[in-house]
Design an enzyme around this catalytic site. Structure first.
Site, PDB file in Angstrom:
ATOM      1  N   THR A   1      83.542  99.336  27.274  1.00  0.00           N
ATOM      2  CA  THR A   1      83.710  99.346  28.620  1.00  0.00           C
ATOM      3  C   THR A   1      84.174  97.482  28.470  1.00  0.00           C
ATOM      4  O   THR A   1      83.576  97.362  28.950  1.00  0.00           O
ATOM      5  CB  THR A   1      81.327  98.709  28.290  1.00  0.00           C
ATOM      6  OG1 THR A   1      81.453  98.277  26.650  1.00  0.00           O
ATOM      7  CG2 THR A   1      80.590 100.237  27.879  1.00  0.00           C
ATOM      8  N   ASP A   2      84.758  97.195  26.610  1.00  0.00           N
ATOM      9  CA  ASP A   2      85.486  96.245  27.933  1.00  0.00           C
ATOM     10  C   ASP A   2      86.403  96.120  28.583  1.00  0.00           C
ATOM     11  O   ASP A   2      86.514  94.672  28.980  1.00  0.00           O
ATOM     12  CB  ASP A   2      86.048  96.004  25.808  1.00  0.00           C
ATOM     13  CG  ASP A   2      86.717  96.602  25.482  1.00  0.00           C
ATOM     14  OD1 ASP A   2      86.915  97.442  25.652  1.00  0.00           O
ATOM     15  OD2 ASP A   2      87.577  95.949  23.966  1.00  0.00           O
TER      16      ASP A   2
ATOM     17  N   SER B   1     103.397  89.954   2.885  1.00  0.00           N
ATOM     18  CA  SER B   1     101.968  91.157   2.746  1.00  0.00           C
ATOM     19  C   SER B   1     101.296  92.511   1.702  1.00  0.00           C
ATOM     20  O   SER B   1     102.360  92.943   1.607  1.00  0.00           O
ATOM     21  CB  SER B   1     101.766  91.972   4.210  1.00  0.00           C
ATOM     22  OG  SER B   1     100.290  93.285   4.163  1.00  0.00           O
TER      23      SER B   1
ATOM     24  N   LEU C   1      88.264  99.326  12.301  1.00  0.00           N
ATOM     25  CA  LEU C   1      87.861  97.740  12.114  1.00  0.00           C
ATOM     26  C   LEU C   1      88.301  97.104  12.270  1.00  0.00           C
ATOM     27  O   LEU C   1      88.248  95.450  11.328  1.00  0.00           O
ATOM     28  CB  LEU C   1      87.259  98.811  10.284  1.00  0.00           C
ATOM     29  CG  LEU C   1      86.046  99.068   9.807  1.00  0.00           C
ATOM     30  CD1 LEU C   1      86.660  99.212   8.248  1.00  0.00           C
ATOM     31  CD2 LEU C   1      85.372 100.266  11.058  1.00  0.00           C
TER      32      LEU C   1
ATOM     33  N   SER D   1      91.807  95.850  11.491  1.00  0.00           N
ATOM     34  CA  SER D   1      93.068  94.702  10.606  1.00  0.00           C
ATOM     35  C   SER D   1      93.552  94.112  11.455  1.00  0.00           C
ATOM     36  O   SER D   1      94.127  92.874  11.216  1.00  0.00           O
ATOM     37  CB  SER D   1      93.338  95.844   9.936  1.00  0.00           C
ATOM     38  OG  SER D   1      94.456  96.672  10.717  1.00  0.00           O
ATOM     39  N   SER D   2      93.878  94.082  12.850  1.00  0.00           N
ATOM     40  CA  SER D   2      94.981  94.160  13.699  1.00  0.00           C
ATOM     41  C   SER D   2      94.723  92.413  13.741  1.00  0.00           C
ATOM     42  O   SER D   2      94.848  91.380  13.871  1.00  0.00           O
ATOM     43  CB  SER D   2      95.131  94.410  14.489  1.00  0.00           C
ATOM     44  OG  SER D   2      94.368  95.218  15.940  1.00  0.00           O
TER      45      SER D   2
ATOM     46  N   GLU E   1      98.836  90.675  20.909  1.00  0.00           N
ATOM     47  CA  GLU E   1      98.786  92.069  20.716  1.00  0.00           C
ATOM     48  C   GLU E   1      99.503  92.885  21.647  1.00  0.00           C
ATOM     49  O   GLU E   1      99.709  93.777  21.491  1.00  0.00           O
ATOM     50  CB  GLU E   1      97.155  92.509  19.858  1.00  0.00           C
ATOM     51  CG  GLU E   1      97.481  93.610  19.866  1.00  0.00           C
ATOM     52  CD  GLU E   1      96.346  94.368  18.712  1.00  0.00           C
ATOM     53  OE1 GLU E   1      95.473  93.472  18.463  1.00  0.00           O
ATOM     54  OE2 GLU E   1      95.963  95.664  18.694  1.00  0.00           O
TER      55      GLU E   1
ATOM     56  N   ASP F   1      87.932  92.892  20.239  1.00  0.00           N
ATOM     57  CA  ASP F   1      88.143  92.440  18.835  1.00  0.00           C
ATOM     58  C   ASP F   1      88.544  90.918  18.087  1.00  0.00           C
ATOM     59  O   ASP F   1      87.951  90.433  16.636  1.00  0.00           O
ATOM     60  CB  ASP F   1      89.287  93.885  18.334  1.00  0.00           C
ATOM     61  CG  ASP F   1      89.033  94.545  18.382  1.00  0.00           C
ATOM     62  OD1 ASP F   1      88.070  94.990  18.534  1.00  0.00           O
ATOM     63  OD2 ASP F   1      90.418  95.899  18.652  1.00  0.00           O
TER      64      ASP F   1
ATOM     65  N   TYR G   1      93.657 106.945  25.172  1.00  0.00           N
ATOM     66  CA  TYR G   1      92.714 105.084  25.796  1.00  0.00           C
ATOM     67  C   TYR G   1      93.559 104.727  26.732  1.00  0.00           C
ATOM     68  O   TYR G   1      93.148 104.167  28.091  1.00  0.00           O
ATOM     69  CB  TYR G   1      93.436 104.442  24.576  1.00  0.00           C
ATOM     70  CG  TYR G   1      92.732 103.427  25.026  1.00  0.00           C
ATOM     71  CD1 TYR G   1      91.820 102.882  24.377  1.00  0.00           C
ATOM     72  CD2 TYR G   1      93.539 101.691  24.887  1.00  0.00           C
ATOM     73  CE1 TYR G   1      90.555 102.090  23.976  1.00  0.00           C
ATOM     74  CE2 TYR G   1      92.843 100.703  25.507  1.00  0.00           C
ATOM     75  CZ  TYR G   1      91.482 100.362  24.422  1.00  0.00           C
ATOM     76  OH  TYR G   1      91.391  99.779  25.075  1.00  0.00           O
TER      77      TYR G   1
END
Ligand code: ADP
Ligand code: MG
Length: 398
Positions: free
Chosen positions: A39-40, A71, A128, A130-131, A163, A175, A225
């Protein structure tokens, strides 16, 4: 209550690696979306929580125009010129860091180079976010090192733009907003068109939010997507030609979609049906949480899965099986896929006492059937990003 996110030894790892103390440590959480999927980018509503799982970035300034990053998740140290990320061909994961650094400089933040150490307990690539956790923790650390303060929304928008521009992922705002703006023990209702948000207190009582990582990620996710974004745009364009005032699917209700289903065609009508019903469910879910009606909330979550599976067609065999197995555990109020789909995680509302039964069912059925292996985690709705050591210690969501 959510337990405080304990800081891993990122400060110590920075000192070991770079031979000097860091100046700043910033933390930004991952997130899970409770409802409001796909929906975003249709200007609609989403309802994520931030997780206790976070990314920590320790940073120390340099004055030679170079960036250096290490990292724990990737191990190999990378360096590049601040003004020309591509020049030294560093590993792709540094694109998130380079993007944030470049956009901060473009905005006038006087960054002259930086060393960064990154430690995270957000599963990387598991849906979840992480980006966003990496981007937001980096943006906070770099701006603090350079003596700049960004407003929360500016920070979130800058990370999202990084991003888009440096990684090529056309993500919505959820996010980064969740990572920046979340508040402990609350869900965050975001109106993606108005860019307005509201903290909705989560009084879960004997229930917990459970996240189960399916352990699969199908390659077609990115392509589908983009295809779904196109189909939604196409549906909105057609509806606009029939009904003035439709800027996006956000402006359409279920009755309008049904009235024009023939003109839309089977595929676009189904996509529009998901988006319009999902927006309505998300608003209703926030309302249910406000009156502490967890049963309704759970039913809406399960209805979201059916819509994502049947109308939006972004589920897969593994996610459907996991949803079925978890949904069959007595007492579970609702369960659905969360994230873009085709793998990643499911989210469920589960009685605290039934968590072992869910774990057992997942192991004995899903894992034993050759899927997965799945990993189960209890989500503690956590606070948004903060500088935990350095000049400006604090949290945006508070
Ligand atoms: P998600 O955001 O759902 O975890 P993405 O594909 O959007 O999945 O982002 C994952 C990518 O982000 C990784 O492939 C990596 O490039 C980068 N990333 C995230 N966290 C870290 C980390 N702690 N260290 C290095 N790279 C990371
Ligand atoms: Mg991501």
């Amino acid at each position: 209550m959510s337990p405080p996110a304990s800081r891993p030894p990122v400060r110590e790892l920075f000192a070991q690696r770079f031979g000097r103390p860091c100046a700043v440590v910033a933390r930004a959480p991952g997130r899970v979306n409770l409802i409001g999927e796909h929906t975003d980018y249709n200007d609609g509503f989403v309802l994520p929580i931030a997780l206790g799982q976070s990314t920590w970035v320790a940073a120390g300034p340099r004055s030679d125009g170079r960036m250096r990053a290490w990292s724990q998740s990737c191990e190999i140290e990378q360096t590049w010129p601040l003004d020309d990320w591509a020049a030294d061909r560093p590993a792709p994961w540094t694109g998130y860091i380079a993007g944030v650094a470049t956009l901060l400089r473009r905005r006038g933040v006087p960054l002259a180079g930086c060393d960064l150490a990154v430690v995270s307990d957000v599963p990387v690539g598991g849906g979840l976010s992480s980006s966003a956790a990496l981007e937001v923790a980096t943006a906070l650390a770099l701006s603090c090192v350079a003596g700049a303060t960004l407003a929360p929304l500016e920070l979130a928008d800058l990370c999202r733009a990084a991003e888009h521009e440096f990684v090529g992922v056309p993500c919505g705002i959820m996010d980064q907003y969740a990572s920046v703006l979340a508040r402990a023990d609350c869900a965050l209702l975001i109106d993606c068109r108005a860019r307005a948000w509201e903290h909705i207190p989560l009084k879960l009582g004997e229930y917990v939010i459970l996240v189960v990582n399916s352990g699969v990620r199908h390659d077609l996710a990115a392509g589908v997507y983009a295809q779904r974004q196109r189909e939604c745009r196409q549906a909105a364009d057609l509806l606009r030609s029939l009904q003035p005032g439709v800027a996006g699917l956000r402006d359409v209700d279920a009755a309008t979609v049904e009235r024009h289903a023939g003109r839309l065609g089977t595929v676009c009508a189904a996509r529009a049906r998901h988006v319009t019903s999902e927006n309505a469910r998300t608003i209703a879910a926030a309302e249910a949480l406000r009156r502490n009606d967890l049963e309704t909330f759970g039913r809406l979550i399960s209805a979201s899965h059916a819509s994502l599976r049947d109308d939006f067609e972004v589920s897969c065999v593994e996610l459907d099986r996991l949803v079925e197995i978890v949904g069959n555990v007595p007492g579970v109020l609702g369960v659905r896929l969360t994230g873009a789909g085709f793998g990643g995680c499911i989210v469920a509302l589960v009685p605290r006492g039934s968590v072992p039964a869910v774990e057992e069912a997942v192991r004995r059925q899903y894992d034993a059937e050759g899927y997965g292996p799945a990993r189960v985690l209890v989500a503690h709705p956590g606070a948004g990003a903060s500088i935990v050591e350095g000049r400006r210690v604090g949290n945006f969501g508070q």
